[in-house]
Design an enzyme around this catalytic site. Structure first.
Site, PDB file in Angstrom:
ATOM      1  N   LEU A  37      11.167  -5.760 -27.291  1.00 38.68           N
ATOM      2  CA  LEU A  37      12.261  -5.467 -26.350  1.00 38.68           C
ATOM      3  C   LEU A  37      13.624  -5.656 -27.013  1.00 38.68           C
ATOM      4  O   LEU A  37      14.460  -6.435 -26.573  1.00 38.68           O
ATOM      5  CB  LEU A  37      12.151  -6.314 -25.077  1.00 38.68           C
ATOM      6  CG  LEU A  37      10.922  -6.068 -24.206  1.00 38.68           C
ATOM      7  CD1 LEU A  37      10.981  -6.952 -22.965  1.00 38.68           C
ATOM      8  CD2 LEU A  37      10.750  -4.613 -23.830  1.00 38.68           C
ATOM      9  N   THR A 127       6.738   8.715 -39.717  1.00 36.10           N
ATOM     10  CA  THR A 127       7.877   9.628 -39.593  1.00 36.10           C
ATOM     11  C   THR A 127       7.839  10.633 -40.741  1.00 36.10           C
ATOM     12  O   THR A 127       7.335  10.321 -41.826  1.00 36.10           O
ATOM     13  CB  THR A 127       9.210   8.853 -39.644  1.00 36.10           C
ATOM     14  OG1 THR A 127      10.300   9.777 -39.637  1.00 36.10           O
ATOM     15  CG2 THR A 127       9.306   7.977 -40.888  1.00 36.10           C
ATOM     16  N   ASP A 128       8.401  11.805 -40.504  1.00 40.83           N
ATOM     17  CA  ASP A 128       8.496  12.786 -41.582  1.00 40.83           C
ATOM     18  C   ASP A 128       9.499  12.356 -42.642  1.00 40.83           C
ATOM     19  O   ASP A 128       9.522  12.898 -43.749  1.00 40.83           O
ATOM     20  CB  ASP A 128       8.850  14.164 -41.034  1.00 40.83           C
ATOM     21  CG  ASP A 128      10.233  14.231 -40.411  1.00 40.83           C
ATOM     22  OD1 ASP A 128      10.799  13.165 -40.066  1.00 40.83           O
ATOM     23  OD2 ASP A 128      10.743  15.346 -40.245  1.00 40.83           O
ATOM     24  N   GLU A 129      10.296  11.341 -42.349  1.00 42.33           N
ATOM     25  CA  GLU A 129      11.288  10.880 -43.322  1.00 42.33           C
ATOM     26  C   GLU A 129      10.652  10.244 -44.554  1.00 42.33           C
ATOM     27  O   GLU A 129      11.328  10.030 -45.560  1.00 42.33           O
ATOM     28  CB  GLU A 129      12.287   9.934 -42.659  1.00 42.33           C
ATOM     29  CG  GLU A 129      13.138  10.687 -41.650  1.00 42.33           C
ATOM     30  CD  GLU A 129      14.420   9.992 -41.298  1.00 42.33           C
ATOM     31  OE1 GLU A 129      14.979   9.299 -42.172  1.00 42.33           O
ATOM     32  OE2 GLU A 129      14.867  10.159 -40.163  1.00 42.33           O
ATOM     33  N   TYR A 152      15.013   2.587 -44.372  1.00 36.90           N
ATOM     34  CA  TYR A 152      14.131   2.920 -43.249  1.00 36.90           C
ATOM     35  C   TYR A 152      12.908   3.689 -43.726  1.00 36.90           C
ATOM     36  O   TYR A 152      11.768   3.295 -43.497  1.00 36.90           O
ATOM     37  CB  TYR A 152      14.886   3.727 -42.186  1.00 36.90           C
ATOM     38  CG  TYR A 152      13.971   4.432 -41.213  1.00 36.90           C
ATOM     39  CD1 TYR A 152      13.118   3.709 -40.380  1.00 36.90           C
ATOM     40  CD2 TYR A 152      13.938   5.820 -41.136  1.00 36.90           C
ATOM     41  CE1 TYR A 152      12.262   4.356 -39.494  1.00 36.90           C
ATOM     42  CE2 TYR A 152      13.096   6.471 -40.263  1.00 36.90           C
ATOM     43  CZ  TYR A 152      12.262   5.739 -39.442  1.00 36.90           C
ATOM     44  OH  TYR A 152      11.409   6.380 -38.572  1.00 36.90           O
ATOM     45  N   LYS A 156       8.863   2.589 -43.897  1.00 34.06           N
ATOM     46  CA  LYS A 156       7.816   3.345 -43.195  1.00 34.06           C
ATOM     47  C   LYS A 156       6.766   3.843 -44.197  1.00 34.06           C
ATOM     48  O   LYS A 156       5.566   3.790 -43.928  1.00 34.06           O
ATOM     49  CB  LYS A 156       8.412   4.518 -42.406  1.00 34.06           C
ATOM     50  CG  LYS A 156       9.209   4.117 -41.174  1.00 34.06           C
ATOM     51  CD  LYS A 156       8.377   3.359 -40.149  1.00 34.06           C
ATOM     52  CE  LYS A 156       7.395   4.275 -39.440  1.00 34.06           C
ATOM     53  NZ  LYS A 156       6.607   3.587 -38.400  1.00 34.06           N
TER      54      LYS A 156
END
Length: 178
Positions: A37, A127-129, A152, A156
């Site tokens: 959260l 993610t595609d990143e 980031y 990932k």
């Protein structure tokens, strides 16, 4: 037949919709929703399922090995669906440590718990990143080389590689979506 799923990051936009879908698709499904959260996860996204007795929101960190192991021991999950992540490239540039904690260490904690408790399936939402920058044209495929270009995307990618290593080393059924 009843199934119990651990959904991490289930109070975020995508996660809350996944939680809702799982609960709506099968009256025998139970969802344990582990979410920190923070900036991306809010109780308000779970309106309509917070009172569902088949949904159990746990406020906590996926990198907290004690909490995670206790959840696995208590609930005997049929699958882990890991949507929890620190995201946003700009945030990762300003403070990469929290990204490493969640996107790398948190994934490792979840994988270790899933292996210890023999969870049949682990889904890593990526993610595609992880493929880097595409440029003005073209497409990525699953065979495109991993070329992360920010803290980031590097974290990932690291989490994804841990998942692949747990599959190869321990034979875990791990799936990655990008």
């Amino acid at each position: 037949m009843s199934h119990t799923y651990l959904v991490t990051g289930g109070a975020g936009f995508i996660g809350s919709n996944l939680v809702r879908m799982l609960l709506n698709c099968d009256p025998d499904v139970h969802v344990v929703n582990l979410d920190k959260l923070t900036y991306a996860g809010h109780r308000s996204t779970l309106v309509g399922v917070l009172d569902d007795p088949r949904h159990h929101l746990v406020v906590g960190d996926i990198a907290d090995a004690t909490l995670v192991d206790a959840l696995f021991a208590e609930h005997h999950f049929d699958a882990v669906l890991n949507l929890a992540a620190e995201s946003h490239v700009d945030r990762s540039i300003d403070g990469p440590a929290v990204f490493v904690r969640t996107n790398v260490q948190g994934v490792q904690v979840l994988l270790d718990a899933a292996r210890r408790h023999t969870v049949p399936r682990f889904l890593q939402v990526s993610t595609d990143e992880v493929y880097g920058a595409l440029g003005p044209t073209g497409t990525f495929t699953e065979d495109s080389p991993l070329a992360p270009s920010s803290p980031y995307s590097a974290t990932k990618t690291s989490g994804d590689l841990l998942c692949l290593a747990w599959h190869r080393t321990y034979g875990m059924d791990v799936r990655i979506t990008r």
